[in-house]
Design an enzyme around this catalytic site. Structure first.
Site, PDB file in Angstrom:
ATOM      1  N   LYS A 164      31.570  13.423  24.248  1.00 40.81           N
ATOM      2  CA  LYS A 164      32.180  13.102  25.375  1.00 40.81           C
ATOM      3  C   LYS A 164      32.424  11.757  25.369  1.00 40.81           C
ATOM      4  O   LYS A 164      32.950  11.760  26.733  1.00 40.81           O
ATOM      5  CB  LYS A 164      31.408  14.489  26.306  1.00 40.81           C
ATOM      6  CG  LYS A 164      31.707  15.339  26.004  1.00 40.81           C
ATOM      7  CD  LYS A 164      33.558  16.847  25.645  1.00 40.81           C
ATOM      8  CE  LYS A 164      32.847  17.853  25.137  1.00 40.81           C
ATOM      9  NZ  LYS A 164      34.160  18.567  24.917  1.00 40.81           N
TER      10      LYS A 164
HETATM   11  C1  PLP Z   1      28.769  19.625  21.122  1.00 42.06           C
HETATM   12  C2  PLP Z   1      30.579  19.952  20.552  1.00 42.06           C
HETATM   13  N1  PLP Z   1      31.579  19.886  19.864  1.00 42.06           N
HETATM   14  C3  PLP Z   1      32.830  20.684  19.684  1.00 42.06           C
HETATM   15  C4  PLP Z   1      33.218  20.352  20.514  1.00 42.06           C
HETATM   16  C5  PLP Z   1      34.081  21.626  21.044  1.00 42.06           C
HETATM   17  O1  PLP Z   1      35.491  20.511  21.115  1.00 42.06           O
HETATM   18  P1  PLP Z   1      36.825  20.515  21.512  1.00 42.06           P
HETATM   19  O2  PLP Z   1      36.320  21.210  22.721  1.00 42.06           O
HETATM   20  O3  PLP Z   1      37.281  18.974  22.506  1.00 42.06           O
HETATM   21  O4  PLP Z   1      37.551  21.374  20.570  1.00 42.06           O
HETATM   22  C6  PLP Z   1      32.246  20.620  22.225  1.00 42.06           C
HETATM   23  C7  PLP Z   1      33.051  20.730  23.545  1.00 42.06           C
HETATM   24  O5  PLP Z   1      34.084  20.319  24.402  1.00 42.06           O
HETATM   25  C8  PLP Z   1      31.599  20.581  22.263  1.00 42.06           C
HETATM   26  O6  PLP Z   1      30.524  19.910  23.697  1.00 42.06           O
HETATM   27  N1  LIG Z   2      33.185  22.419  25.342  1.00 39.31           N
HETATM   28  C1  LIG Z   2      32.979  21.522  26.124  1.00 39.31           C
HETATM   29  C2  LIG Z   2      33.450  21.835  27.525  1.00 39.31           C
HETATM   30  C3  LIG Z   2      35.161  21.455  27.484  1.00 39.31           C
HETATM   31  O1  LIG Z   2      35.686  20.551  26.691  1.00 39.31           O
HETATM   32  P1  LIG Z   2      36.458  19.812  27.375  1.00 39.31           P
HETATM   33  O2  LIG Z   2      36.880  18.976  26.233  1.00 39.31           O
HETATM   34  O3  LIG Z   2      37.809  20.632  27.582  1.00 39.31           O
HETATM   35  O4  LIG Z   2      36.035  19.228  28.371  1.00 39.31           O
HETATM   36  C4  LIG Z   2      32.026  20.737  26.695  1.00 39.31           C
HETATM   37  O5  LIG Z   2      30.546  20.965  26.052  1.00 39.31           O
HETATM   38  O6  LIG Z   2      31.332  21.043  27.885  1.00 39.31           O
END
Ligand code: PLP
Ligand SMILES: N[C@@H](CCOP(=O)(O)O)C(=O)O
Length: 480
Positions: free
Chosen positions: A114
């Site tokens: 992120k």
């Molecule tokens: C460590 C991790 N892997 C995978 C994901 C999944 O990614 P997305 O929500 O973009 O599909 C998340 C949260 O978004 C995460 O924090």
């Molecule tokens: N997996 C995320 C939750 C939401 O994801 P986002 O990419 O829409 O912000 C988290 O770990 O907080």
């Protein structure tokens, strides 16, 4: 570049407008009115660029309302080796002499992918808000990683406050400690009695109250914010360039998925002309997305059926960004997307199998798979033993599902979405040792915590936001 809504509103303004808006007023998500294409010569011209210059080249066609020099300077301030602990920002490592590669996205401040987009958001929010003389009160939802990445990115930003909703008791010990040990005047951590989807629904409900949103200047940092998706597309280009493939030779990506933001960023890169073959959606036990790609029916999972797993950041039953994907599958038909999403809101399935829409899904070359706790442990153990590489449970989901879709001669890039340190208990269960962590996080679990436990109730949340913002301004909240 003009932006439109997935639910049909034809003009949401320019990049800076949708950046601050978060969710569109019609409840949809912002999309660029067209997707700029990179031809083979354009891709060749990207070779050798530093990460910030690459980010500029990829993002500039979508950000036409910020002067070129300002955007470039802002990207150079964002993507620094002292912030991402690597000169390369997102190193690509091959696992032995296999076809598998790990794209390291988690070397930033919060140890999850992120940071790659969130650090950019911190800079661009500040830039745009200063020029407009405005402030922004971010309301976000996290299942563990978005929260700390956002809070680290917004620390000390004078024009931004952060209200972050998390599912009470459902994040890893490290994730909870990381967020709740922040005691900043502009950060409010709220542990909601519910799951991540409840938190995300609260965010959408607050945004749907237009007078409240306007009065309290509510913005978003989740991947419902287009800027997040755009900034995440850059590292797909970076990985492709690092592979140094012959022109046109494809690369496959495997992406641990929950809210469908990360893999949608890969689809954006592919739609821009990057030679991406398969995009693998790796689900955990909450396999709503895998269900869709294998059966053609998207059926969100109600909160009470969202399992608590050992890849907790993917414990999501309703994937926000899936709306963007369906909008493109429907050939940008906002009315169709609205109909589908209104049905989703009522708990109805979107069943596409056998339709022309399903042909479009098939053509988009998504693949999927699911893994379980036992799969996760085995994969962490096996990758550690065979390649001397410790991975976190989410990355393990991606590696395992990616391996199931290997094709002869095509590299498979698995996105490393978090570092093992964030999920010490599961990693220890797999390999019998506690993963190392950067010095700045030593003993973070012992730090005092500040957070508010709240029922899953939008009125309570709105009253809380109004009271806190009123207190910051020295006012008595009118909604109390
Ligand atoms: C460590 C991790 N892997 C995978 C994901 C999944 O990614 P997305 O929500 O973009 O599909 C998340 C949260 O978004 C995460 O924090
Ligand atoms: N997996 C995320 C939750 C939401 O994801 P986002 O990419 O829409 O912000 C988290 O770990 O907080």
């Amino acid at each position: 570049m003009k932006y439109v809504s997935t639910r049909g509103t034809p003009d949401l303004g320019q990049f800076s407008d949708v950046l601050l808006m978060g969710l569109a007023p019609d409840g949809g998500l912002a999309m660029p009115e067209s997707i700029p294409a990179f031809g083979p010569a354009d891709l060749e011209a990207l070779r050798g660029l530093s990460y910030p210059d690459l980010a500029f080249a990829v993002m500039r066609p979508f950000i036409t309302d910020v002067p070129e020099d300002d955007l470039r300077a802002l990207l150079h301030r964002t993507y620094r080796s002292d912030v991402f602990h690597s000169a390369d920002m997102t190193p690509l490592t091959r696992l032995g002499d296999s076809q598998l590669y790990l794209l390291e996205l988690s070397n930033g401040p919060s140890l999850a992918f992120k940071d790659m987009a969130m650090q950019f958001l911190g800079e661009i929010f500040e830039y745009v808000l200063e020029r407009r003389g405005e402030v922004l009160n971010i309301l976000g939802a996290t299942s563990g990683d978005t929260g700390s990445a956002a809070e680290y990115a917004m620390l000390g930003k004078a024009r931004v406050n952060v209200f972050m909703l998390s599912p009470h008791g459902r994040m890893s010990t490290f994730q909870q400690a990381q967020m709740f040990s922040l005691h900043e005047p502009n950060i409010f951590n709220i542990a909601v009695e519910g799951v991540f989807d409840d938190c995300q629904d609260l965010v959408k409900a607050v945004n749907a109250d237009a007078p409240f949103k306007a009065r309290y200047e509510i913005g978003a940092v989740n991947s419902i914010n287009w800027a997040r998706v755009l900034a995440q597309a850059v590292y797909y280009f970076k990985a492709y360039l690092a592979l140094n493939l012959a022109p046109g030779q494809p690369v496959d990506f495997s992406v641990p998925s929950g809210n469908f933001g990360n893999v949608f960023a890969g689809y954006l890169a592919k739609s821009m002309g990057l030679p991406v073959g398969q995009l693998i959606v790796a689900s955990n036990e909450n396999d709503v997305l895998h269900d869709f790609f294998s059966s053609g029916t998207y059926h969100v999972r109600p909160a009470e059926r969202v399992a608590m797993t050992s890849s907790p950041s993917m414990d999501i039953g309703k994937a926000s960004n899936f709306e963007r994907y369906l909008y493109l599958i429907a050939d940008r038909d906002g009315a169709q997307t609205r109909t589908w999403w209104e049905g989703v809101g009522r708990g109805e399935p979107v069943a596409l199998h056998g339709s022309a829409h399903w042909d479009a899904v098939t053509a988009s070359e998504f693949r999927s798979g699911r893994s379980t706790h036992a799969d996760r442990l085995n994969t962490i153990r096996r990758i550690d033993r065979e390649y001397g590489r410790l991975i976190d449970p989410h990355t393990a989901d991606g590696v395992l599902v990616g391996e199931r879709h290997l094709r002869p001669g095509v590299p498979m890039v698995c996105l490393e979405t978090a570092l093992p340190a964030k999920f010490g208990e599961t990693v220890q269960e797999a390999v019998g040792r506690i993963p190392g962590r950067p010095e700045r996080f030593l003993n973070i679990e012992d730090a005092p915590r500040t957070f508010e436990v709240m029922p899953n109730d939008v009125q309570v949340l709105k009253a809380y936001i109004a009271a806190k913002l009123g207190a910051l301004k020295g006012e008595v909240s009118p909604t109390r």
